[in-house]
Design a protein around this motif. Structure first.
Motif, PDB file in Angstrom:
ATOM      1  N   VAL A 233       0.727  -1.309  -0.024  1.00  0.00           N
ATOM      2  CA  VAL A 233       0.001   0.144  -0.088  1.00  0.00           C
ATOM      3  C   VAL A 233       0.993   1.226   0.192  1.00  0.00           C
ATOM      4  O   VAL A 233       0.597   2.375  -0.296  1.00  0.00           O
ATOM      5  CB  VAL A 233      -1.008   0.031   1.133  1.00  0.00           C
ATOM      6  N   LEU A 234       2.021   1.247   0.431  1.00  0.00           N
ATOM      7  CA  LEU A 234       3.091   2.116   0.289  1.00  0.00           C
ATOM      8  C   LEU A 234       4.439   1.718  -0.132  1.00  0.00           C
ATOM      9  O   LEU A 234       4.699   0.598   0.218  1.00  0.00           O
ATOM     10  CB  LEU A 234       3.452   2.624   1.894  1.00  0.00           C
ATOM     11  N   ARG A 235       5.284   2.486  -0.928  1.00  0.00           N
ATOM     12  CA  ARG A 235       6.344   2.055  -1.479  1.00  0.00           C
ATOM     13  C   ARG A 235       7.375   3.313  -1.039  1.00  0.00           C
ATOM     14  O   ARG A 235       7.116   4.211  -1.289  1.00  0.00           O
ATOM     15  CB  ARG A 235       6.351   1.879  -3.087  1.00  0.00           C
ATOM     16  N   GLY A 236       8.614   2.768  -0.875  1.00  0.00           N
ATOM     17  CA  GLY A 236       9.955   3.358  -0.968  1.00  0.00           C
ATOM     18  C   GLY A 236       9.922   4.460   0.254  1.00  0.00           C
ATOM     19  O   GLY A 236      10.122   5.764   0.141  1.00  0.00           O
ATOM     20  N   VAL A 237       9.220   4.062   1.431  1.00  0.00           N
ATOM     21  CA  VAL A 237       9.372   4.894   2.462  1.00  0.00           C
ATOM     22  C   VAL A 237      10.587   5.065   3.310  1.00  0.00           C
ATOM     23  O   VAL A 237      11.284   4.317   3.709  1.00  0.00           O
ATOM     24  CB  VAL A 237       8.248   4.427   3.603  1.00  0.00           C
ATOM     25  N   ASP A 238      10.890   6.245   3.323  1.00  0.00           N
ATOM     26  CA  ASP A 238      12.380   6.739   4.108  1.00  0.00           C
ATOM     27  C   ASP A 238      11.916   7.706   5.156  1.00  0.00           C
ATOM     28  O   ASP A 238      11.118   8.738   5.233  1.00  0.00           O
ATOM     29  CB  ASP A 238      13.346   7.382   3.174  1.00  0.00           C
ATOM     30  N   VAL A 239      11.942   7.019   6.455  1.00  0.00           N
ATOM     31  CA  VAL A 239      11.619   7.914   7.829  1.00  0.00           C
ATOM     32  C   VAL A 239      12.620   7.597   8.889  1.00  0.00           C
ATOM     33  O   VAL A 239      12.802   6.348   9.133  1.00  0.00           O
ATOM     34  CB  VAL A 239      10.259   7.786   8.142  1.00  0.00           C
ATOM     35  N   ASP A 240      12.979   8.219   9.932  1.00  0.00           N
ATOM     36  CA  ASP A 240      13.712   8.145  11.024  1.00  0.00           C
ATOM     37  C   ASP A 240      12.848   8.508  12.130  1.00  0.00           C
ATOM     38  O   ASP A 240      12.332   9.455  12.324  1.00  0.00           O
ATOM     39  CB  ASP A 240      15.005   9.028  11.014  1.00  0.00           C
TER      40      ASP A 240
END
Length: 505
Positions: A291-298
């Motif tokens: 449902v989500l792609r390429g998530v970058d999060v800290d």
């Protein structure tokens, strides 16, 4: 508890309460007492009160699904269309506070048709109603779409559509917009208003955010937390009169134009990362696509992060993945040494005891995480069995959290008999009791009155000030502004860049 539906009689339904009250089995104090009012056919009522005042209990009683003999003790008299509510079940339609507990069938179209079928509506008319009701509430999915694949907000729309398709003479709504995105709130409210205009049905709606329904209803009834009535009258009088507004605000009612007072600690500068997601694809299950792609999060120590976005976009799925409860479809989710402390670097590989001591998750449906038969046992379970803390430390921690979140009087109650707002506070409290480094919350302010909302915001701000990471999936813009920190918006299959927030003054 099964819902029995009898053949409906057309027309709006009156409701009468004369000193009515109800005490749940095993509870010392009644959930409701001394409720007296008369609702005329076709009247539109907003039912208010502090969290735990008994609003949901009263709605369940009107719908005739409160419980049989032995499940509680009734006082006074309550009638619907002149009958005992259990004898008038086909005339009332109830949307529960937890929509998932009301789902029966596996496909969306069948779910909406179910109630109308039980009322012996002709087949051709049923499917016209199904399509109309789904369009009215803005749930744009195929009729064969799996109900289990819907988000919490979509399930809320589905539950409302199912009841609207029944065309009840008494429409009972328990927090019908609480889990909806901001765009969906007026959409659903207006759908209800259109149905009322066309059918003339009686409405009783419970909603903490008063402004949403103030222009739709013609009467406001406020239950007092200790029993009896706090106010009853037209919205213009109840919500605008200075003395009444002051009484309601003190009781915790969300009065339009009144903002709860907050005394928050100074927001710290964010610390180092605890958890890092790089190129993350997330899916609800192994059988479905991302449902989500390429998530970058800290996720940083000493920072609050709010995850926002429309219903069905993948917010809860992202939170469950970051919380180590769902495996990423692709990409890397890595805990830093400050978080994993010798365990595996990937949270999804941690044992349950390792996970709960590091990342505490509060689910969208509170009942999914209750394990014991009393509130006290629920609060003590984590620190005693997982953290293995000394007994004196367990008691002190539990007593403090229970007092802060107004659960002290409920310590011997069964968690499943609490109100929706109380269940939400208990689910948060159980995670706080284990003192995890990261607290992951899904709709933390659901069902909260103004006073408990303020206490919850304050407590979470204190955690951030102590160096914890607090991550919230939320539609509550006031909560996001009050807690500050950062926010990401989930939409269109991705996560938009982090936005730095300042706390609302």
């Amino acid at each position: 508890m099964g819902l029995q539906i009898t053949t409906a009689v057309p027309g709006p339904v009156p409701v009468l309460a004369e000193g009515w009250g109800w005490r749940h089995a095993g509870r010392k104090d009644p959930a409701v007492s001394g409720a007296s009012f008369s609702i005329a056919p076709g009247e539109r009522v907003l039912l208010l009160g502090a969290s735990g005042a008994g609003k949901s209990t009263l709605l369940h009683a009107m719908a005739g699904v409160l419980g049989d003999d032995g499940e509680g003790e009734e006082a006074g008299r309550l009638t619907v269309a002149g009958l005992r509510p259990s004898d008038a079940r086909g005339r009332a339609g109830l949307v529960l506070q937890d929509p998932e507990s009301q789902l029966v069938l596996a496909r969306v179209g069948d779910e909406v048709a179910f109630g109308a079928e039980n009322l012996s509506v002709p087949r051709a008319e049923i499917w016209n109603r199904v399509r109309e009701s789904l369009a009215d509430v803005g749930l744009d999915v195929p009729l064969d779409h799996p109900t289990a694949a819907l988000s919490g907000g979509q399930k809320q729309r589905l539950a409302l559509a199912s009841v609207l398709a029944m065309r009840p003479g008494l429409l009972l709504l328990d927090e019908p917009t609480a889990n909806l995105d901001p765009e969906g709130v007026p959409e659903v409210r207006d759908a209800v208003a259109r149905v009322l205009d066309s059918t003339g049905a009686t409405l009783v709606v419970v909603e903490h955010r008063v402004a949403v329904w103030a222009d739709v209803v013609d009467r406001v009834i406020v239950l007092a937390a200790g029993g009896g009535m706090l106010a009853d009258g037209p919205p213009a009088k109840v919500l605008a009169e200075r003395a009444t507004r002051a009484r309601l605000a003190e009781a915790g009612v969300w009065v339009p134009g009144h903002t709860p007072r907050l005394k928050l600690p100074a927001a710290p500068a964010p610390g180092g990362p605890l958890l890092q997601a790089v190129g993350l694809d997330v899916a609800r299950s192994r059988k479905t696509g991302p449902v989500l792609r390429g998530v970058d999060v800290d996720l940083l120590s000493g920072q609050a992060l709010s995850i926002t976005g429309p219903n069905g976009a993948g917010k809860s799925t992202l939170a469950l993945t970051l919380g180590g409860l769902l495996a990423p479809s692709r990409g890397e989710l890595t805990a830093t040494p400050a978080l994993h402390r010798g365990a595996a670097q990937s949270p999804v590989k941690w044992k349950s005891a390792q996970l709960v001591a590091r990342i505490g998750c509060v689910f969208q449906e509170p009942e999914h995480q209750f394990l014991t038969s009393t509130v006290l046992d629920e609060l003590e379970f984590g620190p005693r069995r997982v953290a293995k803390l000394p007994e004196a430390v367990v008691r002190q921690r539990v007593d403090t959290i229970a007092e802060r979140l107004r659960l002290t009087r409920l310590l011997q109650a069964n968690p499943f008999t609490l109100s929706g707002g109380e269940k939400r506070r208990l689910s948060v409290a159980t995670m706080l009791a284990t003192s995890p480094d990261i607290l992951m919350l899904d709709e933390p302010t659901f069902g909260q009155d103004a006073n408990t909302w303020a206490e919850l915001v304050t407590l979470l701000a204190e955690l951030v000030a102590d160096g914890k990471s607090v991550v919230s999936v939320t539609h509550d813009a006031d909560f996001t502004a009050a807690l500050g920190g950062a926010a990401v918006r989930v939409a269109g299959g991705g996560v938009q860049p982090v936005q730095t927030l300042r706390r609302a003054a």
